[in-house]
Write an enzyme that holds these catalytic residues in place. Structure first.
Site, PDB file in Angstrom:
ATOM      1  N   TYR A 273       0.931  -1.223   0.110  1.00 28.88           N
ATOM      2  CA  TYR A 273      -0.129  -0.021   0.084  1.00 28.88           C
ATOM      3  C   TYR A 273       0.717   1.221   0.023  1.00 28.88           C
ATOM      4  CZ  TYR A 273      -3.369   3.518   1.814  1.00 28.88           C
ATOM      5  OH  TYR A 273      -4.234   4.558   1.634  1.00 28.88           O
TER       6      TYR A 273
ATOM      7  N   ASN B 274       8.110  -1.913   2.522  1.00 26.70           N
ATOM      8  CA  ASN B 274       6.743  -0.858   3.107  1.00 26.70           C
ATOM      9  C   ASN B 274       5.951  -1.353   4.329  1.00 26.70           C
ATOM     10  OD1 ASN B 274       5.073   1.166   2.091  1.00 26.70           O
ATOM     11  ND2 ASN B 274       3.436  -0.020   2.372  1.00 26.70           N
TER      12      ASN B 274
ATOM     13  N   SER C  61       3.587  -3.457   4.425  1.00 29.90           N
ATOM     14  CA  SER C  61       3.802  -4.792   3.726  1.00 29.90           C
ATOM     15  C   SER C  61       5.203  -4.991   3.233  1.00 29.90           C
ATOM     16  CB  SER C  61       2.784  -5.196   2.890  1.00 29.90           C
ATOM     17  OG  SER C  61       1.413  -5.032   3.171  1.00 29.90           O
TER      18      SER C  61
ATOM     19  N   SER D 137       0.239  -6.006   8.232  1.00 30.10           N
ATOM     20  CA  SER D 137       1.226  -6.073   7.620  1.00 30.10           C
ATOM     21  C   SER D 137       1.220  -7.376   6.322  1.00 30.10           C
ATOM     22  CB  SER D 137       2.704  -6.397   7.998  1.00 30.10           C
ATOM     23  OG  SER D 137       3.577  -6.319   7.011  1.00 30.10           O
ATOM     24  N   GLY D 138       1.265  -7.346   5.101  1.00 32.26           N
ATOM     25  CA  GLY D 138       1.084  -8.369   4.145  1.00 32.26           C
ATOM     26  C   GLY D 138       2.321  -8.662   3.622  1.00 32.26           C
TER      27      GLY D 138
END
Length: 530
Positions: A173, A245, A278, A316-317
């Site tokens: 994102y 990120n 992420s 978080s991904g």
């Protein structure tokens, strides 16, 4: 802008001419930060971590210290920078130059924390193959990148009847700096990134999919690194690329940089938004690994993420895609896939270490190479101050560790066995027996293939050359043929040593297998099963 206008941009004193389409300009990845709209002042001086004396781990890097050190792998960026609010882009990783749909590579995925999106991940987990290049972008541009990858795949010669494509797209994102709701990435941007993909050095920092990302409260971006395994342990290369990120408590080579800077998750001094975010991680290797072994390798990448200070927070991904370029997988075998010799489980440890080290260093490079960016609504992410980072690392004694401490052992000499002698003997035999079944093999194709070493724990090793498996210590080789039909063949042969030290193929035996049952035929590609 007038359609077809020619822009001339000065980069390092040399004019670069670019023909741009009508509409707002898209700034190429090479453009200096000071030339971008919304940025003022002199271009920031950035550096990779090794240029600052920050040496991560004990293994040596590849030539470029990048994922492109894995032979055949290419990386391309499309940076999208328009007006005061559009700060985004696309980064693609291409495993090889061929038709990836027809010549898939083994792959695996691993999810550290699933607050994210990774298109195509379930089919990779199910089948263990990669059909398309890997694209990275922002959260709301996955669909556009998928369309670009699908169009790229359908346009490949030989794919005229293809009706199902597993496009692989990861995201983070970037809405703090980028007008993410505007969905400014297009399928054409993905195609442009693929067209720009190249080997060699990789642009890092605020480029491509890293244009609008943040990391540990500073500007994040794209970063990459690689490691080489000593030849007596396989001689393989592992390369990693990250789209950073995320947040946490930044640690650099063991030094508490985030705490020293007073900017870290849950710090009483931090006023920036929370550290949720992420990280997309791509791991490539030329080690011959099965999809299961690649999943094990992917798991180690999150250990490298943890070394930097990430705890994979709630929002978080964190995803890892791992693939191998050592062999390719085709779908034309009706009954049996050709057997592939892969790295033994007991020989995986050096690859695990390489993945951890390369991931950690790739994150540092993404931070250290990133430039400050001002974006939508006037939001700004400052680049991490490199002078402060170096000063902190010096104070904690973590600079130039490889120069001051013992590193990985290096063998004094090359292995006693010269694998090229076995390759030459096999090619000579094929050329001399054109009438036999084994002689139908194209020796010219074999000449261009490398001898890939397997099972490095054996003193004289085991190698693959195309479909041939060669065991120098036992002076033997084997190969499978006819895997498409009901009666596959196994050829097994021996080598003999001549007085001059050269080798020649000796006895060759054929074993024929009969498959009792086979399916009626391959599925129609235009109507895949669901």
């Amino acid at each position: 802008m007038v359609a077809g206008i020619v822009w001339v941009v000065l980069l390092s004193g040399s004019p670069v001419v670019a023909q741009l389409p009508s509409g707002p300009p898209v700034v190429a990845q090479q453009t200096a930060p000071a030339a971008r709209t919304g940025e003022v002042g002199q271009a920031e001086k950035r550096a990779r971590c090794r240029e600052l004396g920050i040496q991560v781990g004990i293994l040596p890097t590849g030539q470029w210290n990048a994922i492109t050190d894995v032979p055949g792998v290419k990386v391309g960026h499309q940076t999208i920078w328009r007006g005061d609010s559009i700060r985004t882009g696309v980064t693609v990783i291409v495993p090889h130059d061929g038709n990836l749909y027809r010549e898939k590579v083994p792959a695996a995925v691993y999810c550290g924390n699933a607050f994210g999106k990774l298109a195509g991940s379930t089919q990779i987990a199910e089948l263990g193959t990669l059909d398309t290049p890997i694209a990275l972008t922002n959260t709301l541009s996955i669909a556009a990148c998928m369309q670009g990858l699908i169009r790229h795949t359908l346009a490949q010669p030989g794919n005229e009847t293809v009706g199902s494509v597993n496009a692989v797209v990861g995201e983070t994102y970037d809405g703090y700096l980028n007008d993410i709701r505007g969905m400014h990435v297009t399928p054409e941007d993905t195609l442009s990134a693929i067209a720009a993909a190249a080997s060699g050095p990789v642009a890092e920092g605020s480029v491509g999919a890293g244009t609008g990302t943040s990391c540990f409260g500073f500007k994040g971006g794209i970063g990459t690194s690689s490691r080489r395994i000593p030849h007596d342990l396989g001689g393989y290369t592992v390369g990693v690329l990250v789209q950073s990120n995320y947040g946490g408590v930044l640690t650099v080579n063991g030094a508490p940089v985030g705490r020293e800077l007073g900017d870290f998750s849950m710090s009483e001094y931090t006023t920036a938004p929370g550290g949720d975010g992420s990280c997309m991680i791509v791991v490539a290797t030329n080690a011959p690994l099965s999809p299961h072994a690649l999943e094990r390798l992917a798991k180690r990448a999150v250990l490298g993420l943890g070394r930097t200070g990430s705890v994979m927070q709630n929002g978080s991904g964190d995803y890892v895609i791992a693939f191998s370029t050592a062999y390719r997988i085709t779908d034309h075998h009706r009954v049996l896939d050709p057997p592939v010799a892969t790295v033994a489980r007991r020989a995986m440890n050096p690859l695990f270490l390489a993945t951890v080290e390369a991931t950690e260093e790739a994150v540092y490079n993404s931070l250290f190479q990133a430039t400050s960016v001002t974006g939508t609504d006037g939001h700004r992410r400052q680049a991490i101050p490199l002078d402060r980072v170096v000063e902190i690392c010096r104070r904690y004694g973590v600079l130039n560790l490889q120069d001051r401490l013992p590193g990985v052992r290096q063998p004094a000499s090359s292995p006693a066995v010269d694998p090229e002698k076995f390759k030459a003997a096999l090619i000579a035999y094929i050329d001399a027996h054109r009438g036999g079944f084994i002689g139908r093999r194209d020796s010219e194709d074999l000449k261009n293939k490398p001898m890939v070493r397997l099972v490095p724990s054996e003193p004289e090793g085991k190698y693959t050359l195309g479909e041939f498996t060669i065991v120098p210590g036992k002076m033997r080789f084997s190969a499978w043929y006819g895997m498409r039909g009901p009666e596959p063949y196994l050829y097994e042969g021996t080598f003999t040593r001549l007085p001059d030290g050269s080798l020649q193929v000796g006895e060759v035996n054929l074993t024929r297998f009969h498959v009792l049952r086979q399916p009626e035929g391959p599925a129609n590609e235009s109507q895949p099963s669901r």
